[in-house]
Design an enzyme around this catalytic site. Sequence first.
Site, PDB file in Angstrom:
ATOM      1  N   HIS A   1      -6.956  -6.063   2.133  1.00  0.00           N
ATOM      2  CA  HIS A   1      -5.825  -5.479   2.860  1.00  0.00           C
ATOM      3  C   HIS A   1      -5.264  -6.537   3.817  1.00  0.00           C
ATOM      4  CE1 HIS A   1      -6.779  -1.068   2.085  1.00  0.00           C
ATOM      5  NE2 HIS A   1      -7.950  -1.618   1.795  1.00  0.00           N
TER       6      HIS A   1
ATOM      7  N   HIS B   1     -10.234  -5.485  -3.453  1.00  0.00           N
ATOM      8  CA  HIS B   1      -8.898  -5.791  -2.943  1.00  0.00           C
ATOM      9  C   HIS B   1      -9.001  -6.126  -1.468  1.00  0.00           C
ATOM     10  CE1 HIS B   1      -9.633  -1.458  -2.684  1.00  0.00           C
ATOM     11  NE2 HIS B   1      -8.954  -1.492  -1.549  1.00  0.00           N
TER      12      HIS B   1
ATOM     13  N   ASP C   1       0.843  -1.191   0.000  1.00  0.00           N
ATOM     14  CA  ASP C   1       0.000   0.000   0.000  1.00  0.00           C
ATOM     15  C   ASP C   1       0.882   1.246   0.000  1.00  0.00           C
ATOM     16  OD1 ASP C   1      -3.229   0.480   0.944  1.00  0.00           O
ATOM     17  OD2 ASP C   1      -1.835   2.170   1.087  1.00  0.00           O
ATOM     18  N   ILE C   2       0.495   2.220  -0.813  1.00  0.00           N
ATOM     19  CA  ILE C   2       1.293   3.443  -0.947  1.00  0.00           C
ATOM     20  C   ILE C   2       1.239   4.290   0.330  1.00  0.00           C
ATOM     21  CG2 ILE C   2      -0.501   5.005  -1.861  1.00  0.00           C
ATOM     22  CD1 ILE C   2       1.497   5.790  -4.070  1.00  0.00           C
TER      23      ILE C   2
HETATM   24  P1  AMP Z   1      -9.683   1.147   0.015  1.00  0.00           P
HETATM   25  O1  AMP Z   1      -9.966   2.270   0.950  1.00  0.00           O
HETATM   26  O2  AMP Z   1     -10.037  -0.209   0.605  1.00  0.00           O
HETATM   27  O3  AMP Z   1     -10.282   1.348  -1.344  1.00  0.00           O
HETATM   28  O4  AMP Z   1      -8.123   1.084  -0.124  1.00  0.00           O
HETATM   29  C1  AMP Z   1      -7.416   1.635  -1.201  1.00  0.00           C
HETATM   30  C2  AMP Z   1      -5.973   1.616  -0.801  1.00  0.00           C
HETATM   31  O5  AMP Z   1      -5.204   1.806  -1.972  1.00  0.00           O
HETATM   32  C3  AMP Z   1      -5.587   2.718   0.181  1.00  0.00           C
HETATM   33  O6  AMP Z   1      -5.076   2.122   1.377  1.00  0.00           O
HETATM   34  C4  AMP Z   1      -4.513   3.515  -0.577  1.00  0.00           C
HETATM   35  O7  AMP Z   1      -3.474   3.942   0.263  1.00  0.00           O
HETATM   36  C5  AMP Z   1      -4.042   2.513  -1.605  1.00  0.00           C
HETATM   37  N1  AMP Z   1      -3.483   3.062  -2.832  1.00  0.00           N
HETATM   38  C6  AMP Z   1      -3.975   4.071  -3.576  1.00  0.00           C
HETATM   39  N2  AMP Z   1      -3.197   4.273  -4.661  1.00  0.00           N
HETATM   40  C7  AMP Z   1      -2.195   3.362  -4.590  1.00  0.00           C
HETATM   41  C8  AMP Z   1      -1.087   3.057  -5.417  1.00  0.00           C
HETATM   42  N3  AMP Z   1      -0.806   3.727  -6.537  1.00  0.00           N
HETATM   43  N4  AMP Z   1      -0.256   2.057  -5.034  1.00  0.00           N
HETATM   44  C9  AMP Z   1      -0.490   1.378  -3.898  1.00  0.00           C
HETATM   45  N5  AMP Z   1      -1.546   1.609  -3.088  1.00  0.00           N
HETATM   46  C10 AMP Z   1      -2.379   2.580  -3.430  1.00  0.00           C
END
Ligand code: AMP
Length: 110
Positions: A103, A101, A31-32
């Site tokens: 986590h 996705h 996760d970023i």
């Molecule tokens: P959600 O709130 O379950 O939709 O989680 C989306 C997750 O994607 C968040 O924890 C973000 O930090 C993560 N995220 C967004 N853009 C990226 C990216 N380019 N690479 C990795 N993680 C990302």
Amino acid sequence: MENDCLFCKIINGEIPSTFIFENETLVMFNDINPKAPVHVLIVPRKHIRSINDLEDEDTGIVSEMILCARDKAKELSIDKSGYKLIFHVEKGGGQEIFHIHLHLIGGWDK
Ligand code: AMP
């Protein structure tokens, strides 16, 4: 592949990312914006908006996501200390990226 889906673009290589695991069904990347020392996203290659949109034929994908999360937790040595597996579902459930996705979050004691 869904136009304007960030995770589809990552899976297709349009947006750079480093996969820490991949197979025919799914990819994993960090996760970023990590919420813990370990914060991995397990993302199926198939575009599915959210848990609400899963179909019976997706049973194998969901099983594989969970089993691959289990394996990655073990590989990262957080299996014994424990971890969280979280699906956010739609806006009210905290979902920000509308491509399903899982986590994998943990490693607080490391
Ligand atoms: P959600 O709130 O379950 O939709 O989680 C989306 C997750 O994607 C968040 O924890 C973000 O930090 C993560 N995220 C967004 N853009 C990226 C990216 N380019 N690479 C990795 N993680 C990302």
